[in-house]
Design a protein around this motif. Sequence first.
Motif, PDB file in Angstrom:
ATOM      1  N   ASN A   1       2.392   1.443  -3.600  1.00  0.00           N
ATOM      2  CA  ASN A   1       2.037   2.180  -2.439  1.00  0.00           C
ATOM      3  C   ASN A   1       1.926   3.540  -2.537  1.00  0.00           C
ATOM      4  OD1 ASN A   1       4.339   2.267  -2.110  1.00  0.00           O
ATOM      5  ND2 ASN A   1       4.377   1.662   0.148  1.00  0.00           N
ATOM      6  N   SER A   2       2.333   3.924  -3.802  1.00  0.00           N
ATOM      7  CA  SER A   2       2.389   5.449  -4.341  1.00  0.00           C
ATOM      8  C   SER A   2       1.144   5.796  -5.257  1.00  0.00           C
ATOM      9  CB  SER A   2       3.688   5.540  -5.099  1.00  0.00           C
ATOM     10  OG  SER A   2       4.771   5.349  -4.298  1.00  0.00           O
ATOM     11  N   ASN A   3       0.401   6.557  -5.073  1.00  0.00           N
ATOM     12  CA  ASN A   3      -0.914   6.989  -5.735  1.00  0.00           C
ATOM     13  C   ASN A   3      -0.748   8.182  -6.391  1.00  0.00           C
ATOM     14  OD1 ASN A   3      -1.984   4.853  -3.736  1.00  0.00           O
ATOM     15  ND2 ASN A   3      -2.108   6.569  -2.304  1.00  0.00           N
TER      16      ASN A   3
ATOM     17  N   SER B   1      -2.846  11.357  -7.799  1.00  0.00           N
ATOM     18  CA  SER B   1      -3.841  12.440  -7.319  1.00  0.00           C
ATOM     19  C   SER B   1      -4.201  13.333  -8.190  1.00  0.00           C
ATOM     20  CB  SER B   1      -3.615  13.084  -6.111  1.00  0.00           C
ATOM     21  OG  SER B   1      -4.289  13.912  -5.291  1.00  0.00           O
TER      22      SER B   1
ATOM     23  N   TYR C   1      -5.617   4.633  -6.317  1.00  0.00           N
ATOM     24  CA  TYR C   1      -4.796   4.010  -5.495  1.00  0.00           C
ATOM     25  C   TYR C   1      -4.218   2.858  -6.173  1.00  0.00           C
ATOM     26  CZ  TYR C   1      -6.888   6.406  -1.597  1.00  0.00           C
ATOM     27  OH  TYR C   1      -7.244   7.180  -0.467  1.00  0.00           O
ATOM     28  N   ASN C   2      -2.862   2.610  -6.111  1.00  0.00           N
ATOM     29  CA  ASN C   2      -2.206   1.597  -6.805  1.00  0.00           C
ATOM     30  C   ASN C   2      -2.174   0.391  -5.930  1.00  0.00           C
ATOM     31  OD1 ASN C   2      -0.977   2.482  -9.318  1.00  0.00           O
ATOM     32  ND2 ASN C   2       0.154   4.057  -8.166  1.00  0.00           N
ATOM     33  N   SER C   3      -2.929   0.290  -4.724  1.00  0.00           N
ATOM     34  CA  SER C   3      -2.696  -0.809  -3.990  1.00  0.00           C
ATOM     35  C   SER C   3      -3.870  -1.895  -4.456  1.00  0.00           C
ATOM     36  CB  SER C   3      -3.071  -0.608  -2.483  1.00  0.00           C
ATOM     37  OG  SER C   3      -4.435  -0.166  -2.514  1.00  0.00           O
TER      38      SER C   3
ATOM     39  N   ARG D   1      -8.418  10.488  -6.472  1.00  0.00           N
ATOM     40  CA  ARG D   1      -7.248   9.768  -6.184  1.00  0.00           C
ATOM     41  C   ARG D   1      -7.499   8.349  -6.748  1.00  0.00           C
ATOM     42  NH1 ARG D   1      -2.746   9.732  -1.822  1.00  0.00           N
ATOM     43  NH2 ARG D   1      -3.507  11.811  -1.631  1.00  0.00           N
TER      44      ARG D   1
END
Length: 393
Positions: free
Chosen positions: A72-74, A76, A92-94, A90
């Motif tokens: 949950n850390s992205n 940017s 997203y790692n999700s 950005r």
Amino acid sequence: MKKLFTNLLLGIVLSATSSAQNVGIGTNTPTGPLSFASQLGNKIVLWGDGNAAHYGLGIQGSTLQLYADAFNSNISFGYGRSGAFTERARIYNSGIEGMYLNGRLHLRNGDPSNLGGGGGIWLYNPGNTAQIGFMGTQNSQNIGFYGGSAGWGFTYNTINSRVGIGNDNPNAPLAFAATLGKKITLYPGATGDAGFGVAGNRLQLYSDNPNADVAIGYDAAGTFNERFAVKPTGALAVVGNTGLANQVLGSAGPTAAAQWRSLNSLIPTPSAGATATLPAAGTSVFFNNAQLNFTLARSARVLIWIDLITAQGCVFYPCSSYWKLFMYLNGNAIWSREIPASHIDQTYYSDARSLGPIVLNLAAGSHSIAFSGFSIRGEPGVTLYPTAMILSD
């Protein structure tokens, strides 16, 4: 004293690993301002101790890694500084969004050896095992979507701002391929579809089941107002009315809906615009002495039927002959008919026949229709029973 010793040691290390103002970390021959040893693994630890998940950069086989410490850390991209940062993109790692962009992404060039040769994006299936489609530049004027058996199934012409579905050169705001079959499905039903299609020399507008109407009307603030419909039985409805058996549809003028009417209501009587005097029934024609006189208050269509009896006498029989009948409008011959007589095997023979309708389109005013008839032997003697129907406009 300890701080002085540490600074002295660091200076010796940097001096030993630098060359021409290049600094090496794990290498004695740095080839750039900052060079690392040619080893896989973590290279820069930006946050964390490097032994667990952390923010940083690393190298693995044929891969440059830029990573955050958790799902949950992205990551940017933007400009400014850490405390005053303006984001432009950005990652997203999700695994749901993938990448989010602020601003615009410009795609240039492409691979001339690949599909289309223009810029675009290839899309993979969810399992990342195969490419399933391309969206981007088709040629010098079209952009669109490519995939499946149709290839460029959807294109947009950037020159004339037209959309093509299976059509690379649309000639209308929306143009389809020159193929037969369904074109637009408005409602996919359980037994069929409601929509539009094209068959050989036929445009099709269809409903989705055998109990459904096809209606034409207008929309008023979301409410449909029917004006015309084709019922499942094939009956025609005007403003919801299918009429009665043997009625016909008549115009009510430009400001009202058409109406179902009986034939009697469509045929005005002579008093509605015409007066006529017929010859007495059974009038014998002796060269134009049987006349139909009438006056039209307005233009009308006049239909004429004639029941007639011809007679022929034979001095010597058997014999045969034929008659000719003439009709005159206002003194001008406008119609004639030959009336063959049957073979005569007796002294006197008569033959009854019916002719018509004879249709005349006449202007307003007074008119006269006259008749004459004779046999080729010059014998007058045709008995007429004329009937006229006057249809006013």
